[in-house]
Write a protein that holds these residues in place. Structure first.
Motif: not given
Length: 422
Positions: A70, A274, A279, A394, A396
């Protein structure tokens, strides 16, 4: 008299000197002195997330091995380990090498280890003292690993992966798991250390149906396979692992591990990644599902990662172009404008506690380094140079665009520069 000659600077040294000139000093504000766009992590929600997920795992009798792909940020790995993480999960052999070089001693490669170049990287890590685990799901890979590590005089810990029909990797049935376990048992250089799975493949294969019952069933089969391998005497280590869990369905996996009381014999390991910065998109929505299923958890994770960029042009009424693009922020969902600040200058400017409205702003298009913002009627206060904070989905796919991310406090002061290792 001639000036003494100096040694000419090499090209790499020149590039380093130039790049260092643009490196923000700690204490500088994102509103003044930091070249934008920049990726920033807020210190308070980061600390909250680290503690929240660690408490969650421990409350379910599980260990935490956060997925390091991540962030690939050693400073965050260290914080996760200091918070109590059992180890760090990685996706590739080079990622494992980078994590070990950064001080991570226990590595879980949640993928098959394929190719002699990658096997050589892992062999070097084991020889250097790393505690290493990887995944197998087929006979050919197991035999190749057995040959390579036998030739190096090493023993490799492997986890058998349980997959699902139509999914990604992994044995497609419990019967294949047990066949592969017997093959691993016959390879002197391989040591069966438990079972591994990833419930995200179940949602991929659910074709729009409610995935929760299917995930619960998958978790139960994963546990049953591990327990049968143990009963059959095929486990080769004293403290075998059972591990699964991404960042969306970790509650269901933790509940299955806890209900089976695996910790009496196994080491249950959860692998969300994550959660560390959360997020404003995919995982915010997933977290709503977790809290709906588990209202006892109360306050959930908080988004900590934002990308700051400046309004670059106001070429026509109702349109702002922001210097932010696909090279700066993830775009599997379009970024979300969160807040706006006036650029801080020597005579006048904004402060972290003075935000301007982005109500009605809509990001409609993202190019390599430009974002198109549709402005609502009456947006007369927007100025070139205004600084906009964006949330992404997301994380990553935002981290991998940066060589460093900035840790900031609520006043937008830079507290630490965190280098990435992609």
């Amino acid at each position: 008299m001639r000036e003494p000659m100096t040694e000419p600077m090499s090209e790499p040294a020149k590039r380093k000197a130039i790049s260092n000139k643009g490196t923000p000093e700690t204490g500088r504000s994102l509103l003044n002195g930091v070249s934008l766009p920049a990726a920033a992590i807020f210190e308070a929600p980061l600390s909250h997330n680290l503690a929240w997920m660690q408490r969650f795992a421990e409350a379910h009798g599980a260990h935490l091995a956060p997925h390091g792909k991540t962030t690939m940020t050693p400073a965050l790995f260290r914080r996760q380990l200091e918070a109590g993480a059992w180890g760090i999960t990685l996706a590739t052999a080079p990622q494992c090498r980078a994590a070990f070089a950064s001080g991570v001693p226990r590595l879980l490669l949640a993928n098959q280890l394929v190719g002699e170049a990658n096997m050589a990287i892992v062999a070097g890590l084991i020889e250097a003292g790393a505690e290493f685990y990887c995944v197998v799901d087929g006979e050919a890979n197991a035999r190749a690993l057995g040959r390579f590590f036998a030739a190096r005089g090493l023993t490799l810990n492997v986890l058998i992966e349980l997959g699902v029909p139509g999914g990604r990797t992994g044995c497609r049935s419990p019967e294949r798991v047990f066949e592969l376990a017997r093959l691993v048992d016959a390879e002197p250089a391989l040591q069966l250390a438990g079972m591994e799975g990833y419930e995200g493949v179940v949602t991929d294969a659910s074709q729009g149906a409610d995935p929760v019952p299917a995930i619960r069933d998958y978790a139960a089969r994963l546990v049953e396979c591990a327990q049968r391998l143990d009963r059959d005497g095929l486990i080769g280590v004293g403290e075998p692992l059972v591990t699964a869990s991404g960042s969306a369905w970790y509650d269901l996996i933790a509940e299955a591990f806890d209900a089976a009381e695996l910790r009496e014999r196994f080491t249950p390991v959860l692998r969300p990644g994550c959660y560390v910065v959360h997020d404003h998109g995919l995982y915010r929505q997933a977290q709503r599902g977790v809290l709906a299923r588990r209202p006892d958890l109360h306050e959930g994770l908080k988004p900590a990662l934002e990308v700051f960029a400046q309004v670059q042009s106001l070429p026509e009424p109702g349109l702002a172009i922001v210097a932010l693009g696909k090279r700066d922020i993830g775009f599997d969902q379009l970024p979300e404008p969160l807040r706006r600040y006036r650029e801080q200058g020597p005579r006048e400017g904004g402060r972290a506690d003075e935000t301007l409205s982005v109500a009605g702003w809509r990001l409609t298009r993202l190019m390599d380094q430009h974002a198109f913002i549709e402005l609502p009627a009456g947006s007369d206060d927007v100025a070139v140079g205004d600084i906009v904070a964006f949330g992404a989905s997301h994380p990553c796919l935002t981290f991998d665009k940066w060589r460093q991310v900035l840790l900031v406090d609520d006043a937008l002061s830079v507290r630490e520069m965190m280098e990435t290792r992609f």
